[in-house]
Design a protein around this motif. Structure first.
Motif, mmCIF file in Angstrom:
data_model
loop_
_atom_site.group_PDB
_atom_site.id
_atom_site.type_symbol
_atom_site.label_atom_id
_atom_site.label_comp_id
_atom_site.label_asym_id
_atom_site.label_seq_id
_atom_site.Cartn_x
_atom_site.Cartn_y
_atom_site.Cartn_z
ATOM 1 N N ASP A 261 0.690 -1.075 -0.048
ATOM 2 C CA ASP A 261 0.091 0.143 -0.086
ATOM 3 C C ASP A 261 0.909 1.242 0.046
ATOM 4 O OD1 ASP A 261 -1.982 2.130 0.151
ATOM 5 O OD2 ASP A 261 -2.431 1.354 2.337
ATOM 6 N N TYR A 262 0.689 2.138 -0.845
ATOM 7 C CA TYR A 262 1.380 3.466 -0.899
ATOM 8 C C TYR A 262 0.566 4.612 -0.807
ATOM 9 C CZ TYR A 262 5.094 0.226 -3.120
ATOM 10 O OH TYR A 262 5.971 -0.715 -3.269
ATOM 11 N N SER A 263 -0.754 4.457 -0.322
ATOM 12 C CA SER A 263 -1.718 5.545 0.007
ATOM 13 C C SER A 263 -1.006 6.213 1.063
ATOM 14 C CB SER A 263 -3.110 4.998 -0.055
ATOM 15 O OG SER A 263 -3.135 4.202 1.148
ATOM 16 N N ASN A 264 -1.479 7.588 1.213
ATOM 17 C CA ASN A 264 -1.207 8.475 2.317
ATOM 18 C C ASN A 264 0.159 8.514 2.781
ATOM 19 O OD1 ASN A 264 -4.149 8.782 2.906
ATOM 20 N ND2 ASN A 264 -4.047 6.770 3.504
ATOM 21 N N LEU A 265 0.941 8.435 1.647
ATOM 22 C CA LEU A 265 2.388 8.814 1.953
ATOM 23 C C LEU A 265 2.583 10.250 1.533
ATOM 24 C CD1 LEU A 265 4.199 5.646 0.337
ATOM 25 C CD2 LEU A 265 3.869 6.177 2.824
ATOM 26 N N PRO A 266 3.871 10.831 2.076
ATOM 27 C CA PRO A 266 4.017 12.171 1.636
ATOM 28 C C PRO A 266 4.571 12.440 0.132
ATOM 29 C CG PRO A 266 5.925 11.396 3.131
ATOM 30 C CD PRO A 266 4.585 10.203 2.866
ATOM 31 N N SER A 267 4.372 13.535 -0.275
ATOM 32 C CA SER A 267 4.524 14.053 -1.638
ATOM 33 C C SER A 267 6.120 13.611 -1.916
ATOM 34 C CB SER A 267 4.442 15.197 -2.027
ATOM 35 O OG SER A 267 5.281 16.122 -1.019
ATOM 36 N N ALA A 268 6.673 13.316 -3.137
ATOM 37 C CA ALA A 268 7.791 12.978 -3.442
ATOM 38 C C ALA A 268 8.594 13.477 -4.667
ATOM 39 C CB ALA A 268 7.871 11.317 -3.425
ATOM 40 N N GLY A 282 14.004 2.947 -9.620
ATOM 41 C CA GLY A 282 13.591 4.276 -9.132
ATOM 42 C C GLY A 282 12.059 4.877 -10.012
ATOM 43 N N ARG A 283 12.222 4.444 -11.403
ATOM 44 C CA ARG A 283 10.887 4.662 -12.008
ATOM 45 C C ARG A 283 9.804 3.995 -11.655
ATOM 46 N NH1 ARG A 283 13.480 4.024 -18.307
ATOM 47 N NH2 ARG A 283 14.546 6.040 -18.485
ATOM 48 N N GLU A 284 9.791 2.715 -11.453
ATOM 49 C CA GLU A 284 8.803 2.038 -10.861
ATOM 50 C C GLU A 284 8.215 2.281 -9.375
ATOM 51 O OE1 GLU A 284 6.116 -1.096 -10.695
ATOM 52 O OE2 GLU A 284 7.291 -0.386 -12.321
ATOM 53 N N TYR A 285 8.980 2.887 -8.537
ATOM 54 C CA TYR A 285 8.699 3.543 -7.346
ATOM 55 C C TYR A 285 7.782 4.782 -7.648
ATOM 56 C CZ TYR A 285 8.618 3.764 -2.351
ATOM 57 O OH TYR A 285 8.064 3.843 -1.075
ATOM 58 N N ALA A 286 8.221 5.561 -8.261
ATOM 59 C CA ALA A 286 7.502 6.744 -8.591
ATOM 60 C C ALA A 286 6.216 6.419 -9.363
ATOM 61 C CB ALA A 286 8.222 7.662 -9.766
ATOM 62 N N ASP A 287 6.219 5.242 -10.220
ATOM 63 C CA ASP A 287 4.703 4.788 -10.667
ATOM 64 C C ASP A 287 3.926 4.432 -9.584
ATOM 65 O OD1 ASP A 287 5.773 5.473 -13.248
ATOM 66 O OD2 ASP A 287 6.448 3.424 -13.824
ATOM 67 N N ARG A 288 4.600 3.803 -8.714
ATOM 68 C CA ARG A 288 3.504 3.160 -7.588
ATOM 69 C C ARG A 288 3.297 4.165 -6.637
ATOM 70 N NH1 ARG A 288 5.236 -2.191 -6.089
ATOM 71 N NH2 ARG A 288 5.853 -3.458 -8.105
ATOM 72 N N LEU A 289 3.887 5.381 -6.438
ATOM 73 C CA LEU A 289 3.357 6.255 -5.630
ATOM 74 C C LEU A 289 2.463 6.943 -6.367
ATOM 75 C CD1 LEU A 289 6.898 7.696 -4.384
ATOM 76 C CD2 LEU A 289 5.232 6.438 -2.980
ATOM 77 N N GLU A 290 2.561 7.246 -7.641
ATOM 78 C CA GLU A 290 1.585 7.940 -8.420
ATOM 79 C C GLU A 290 0.173 7.164 -8.569
ATOM 80 O OE1 GLU A 290 3.790 11.111 -11.462
ATOM 81 O OE2 GLU A 290 3.225 9.096 -12.192
ATOM 82 N N SER A 291 0.279 5.860 -8.623
ATOM 83 C CA SER A 291 -0.824 5.183 -8.868
ATOM 84 C C SER A 291 -1.570 4.946 -7.535
ATOM 85 C CB SER A 291 -0.493 3.750 -9.135
ATOM 86 O OG SER A 291 0.090 3.620 -10.260
ATOM 87 N N GLY A 293 -2.015 7.675 -5.584
ATOM 88 C CA GLY A 293 -2.394 9.073 -5.471
ATOM 89 C C GLY A 293 -1.672 10.060 -4.650
ATOM 90 N N VAL A 294 -0.369 9.704 -4.755
ATOM 91 C CA VAL A 294 0.865 10.611 -4.091
ATOM 92 C C VAL A 294 1.440 11.524 -5.427
ATOM 93 C CG1 VAL A 294 3.042 10.524 -2.992
ATOM 94 C CG2 VAL A 294 1.315 8.650 -2.502
ATOM 95 N N SER A 295 1.392 12.890 -4.834
ATOM 96 C CA SER A 295 2.011 13.887 -5.731
ATOM 97 C C SER A 295 3.515 13.491 -6.144
ATOM 98 C CB SER A 295 1.788 15.048 -5.297
ATOM 99 O OG SER A 295 2.446 16.084 -5.908
ATOM 100 N N VAL A 296 3.914 13.324 -7.040
ATOM 101 C CA VAL A 296 5.472 13.024 -7.451
ATOM 102 C C VAL A 296 5.837 14.037 -8.578
ATOM 103 C CG1 VAL A 296 6.787 11.334 -8.488
ATOM 104 C CG2 VAL A 296 5.016 10.565 -6.975
ATOM 105 N N THR A 297 6.868 14.490 -8.205
ATOM 106 C CA THR A 297 7.848 15.222 -9.185
ATOM 107 C C THR A 297 9.143 14.416 -9.732
ATOM 108 O OG1 THR A 297 7.221 17.185 -8.266
ATOM 109 C CG2 THR A 297 9.094 17.116 -9.729
ATOM 110 N N ARG A 298 9.092 14.106 -10.917
ATOM 111 C CA ARG A 298 10.178 13.035 -11.434
ATOM 112 C C ARG A 298 11.415 14.224 -12.018
ATOM 113 N NH1 ARG A 298 8.039 7.591 -13.228
ATOM 114 N NH2 ARG A 298 5.769 7.878 -12.332
#
Length: 335
Positions: A261-268, A282-291, A293-298
């Motif tokens: 579960d990656y919900s309710n984590l801080p923006s990244a 690293g790319r995959e982790y960003a994908d998981r966070l975005e999926s 609903g976490v705000s991600v800047t790449r």
């Protein structure tokens, strides 16, 4: 030690281990990174996996040596840890009520320390206009998993509780790190959510090591596994020392890509490099966070290698990356 004014022709030919990345981005290695790799090669440095942990620690310190930028205040002290006191170094701008970044250095959980990462922490403090608390967590193999992540979490708890004592704002605390330090920042973010711990404003993940050797395989592990500073054999060497118990290879706090579960984590912010064996995880982790609903800047630096952010004296992209990380932090911490 690499001289800050080394002169190697940037048009020199790479050895057979290195080549233009023939992946989806069709990138070519940055000329400055190519020159640096050739310089390291001519110095005849043994690979990390051929060294003892003590020798590998000395070699990393020499490679990353730099004078660093001036910061208004730098202070060394120790905080309480789960097993023993944890040395930390605080970098603070002028004034009071600063936002705070709790920073975890890289080095495969085996090498690196606050001294080795002094230039990066100085630069991040200036770029983000925030205080930085650099954490000298326990290293493997003397202290295998979960020692590092326990120290990392203890430092976050300390920062949240005592931020005001170091003229920082406990409501604006971020975590970050590179490579193994990115792993710790991601793990601490998961852990704090799971334990209803301190609220984290943002996580800065610089080419994070988030995969499990027992579960994950990525093309970049093979494509970039030789000749680009961090090699596949060295990754295995680090993991053998940090995770000697095979059971821990399936622990999400050791490999955050295992989390359910990656919900309710801080923006990244997730920063990756095109010629890094850790690029795809690293790319995959960003994908998981975005999926989730976490705000991600790449930020992907296609022509760069693992560890490039530390090489401020040699690579223009290092300064650009620090500026990008600092801007993201500043925006997140001003919310």
């Amino acid at each position: 030690m690499l001289s800050s004014n080394f002169t190697v022709p940037i048009t020199g030919r790479l050895n057979d281990k290195r080549r233009a990345f023939e992946g989806p981005d069709m990138s070519e290695i940055d000329p400055q990174a190519e020159a640096l790799l050739e310089t390291v090669e001519t110095m005849g440095r043994p690979p990390t996996y051929a060294l003892s942990p003590e020798s590998a620690r000395e070699q990393l310190a020499e490679l990353f040596a730099s004078e660093g930028e001036p910061v208004d205040r730098v202070e060394d002290f120790s905080i309480s840890g789960p097993a023993e006191s944890i040395p930390v170094r605080l970098y603070a701008p002028t004034g009071e009520d600063h936002p705070l970044l709790v920073f975890y250095h890289g080095g495969g959980w085996v090498i690196g320390d606050v001294g080795t990462y002094d230039p990066v922490c100085r630069a991040l403090s200036n770029a983000a206009d925030c205080a930085v608390l650099s954490v000298d967590y326990r290293l493997a193999p003397e202290h295998p998993f979960p020692a590092a992540v326990e120290d990392a979490y203890a430092a976050l708890e300390w920062a949240a509780e005592y931020a005001e004592r170091i003229n920082c704002d406990p409501r604006r605390v971020a975590v970050g790190g590179d490579s193994a330090g990115g792993n710790l920042a991601a793990a601490v973010s998961l852990m704090s959510r799971d334990r209803d711990g301190p609220e984290i404003t943002h996580q800065s993940l610089i080419y994070p090591a988030v995969a499990s050797p027992a579960v994950h395989e990525f093309p970049s592990h093979e494509e970039n596994g030789e000749g680009y500073l961090l090699e596949a054999a060295s990754i295995e060497w680090f993991l053998e020392r940090y995770l000697p118990n095979p059971v821990d290879h399936r622990n999400a706090y050791a490999a955050p890509l295992l989390a359910r579960d990656y919900s309710n984590l801080p923006s990244a912010t997730v920063l990756t490099a095109g010629f890094d064996p850790l690029r795809d995880e690293g790319r995959e982790y960003a994908d998981r966070l975005e999926s989730a609903g976490v705000s991600v800047t790449r930020h992907e630096y296609e022509g760069m290698i693992h560890g490039f952010v530390n090489l401020l004296d040699h690579l223009d992209a290092a300064g650009e990356a620090i500026d990008a990380l600092g801007a993201d932090l500043k925006t997140a911490l001003e919310r």
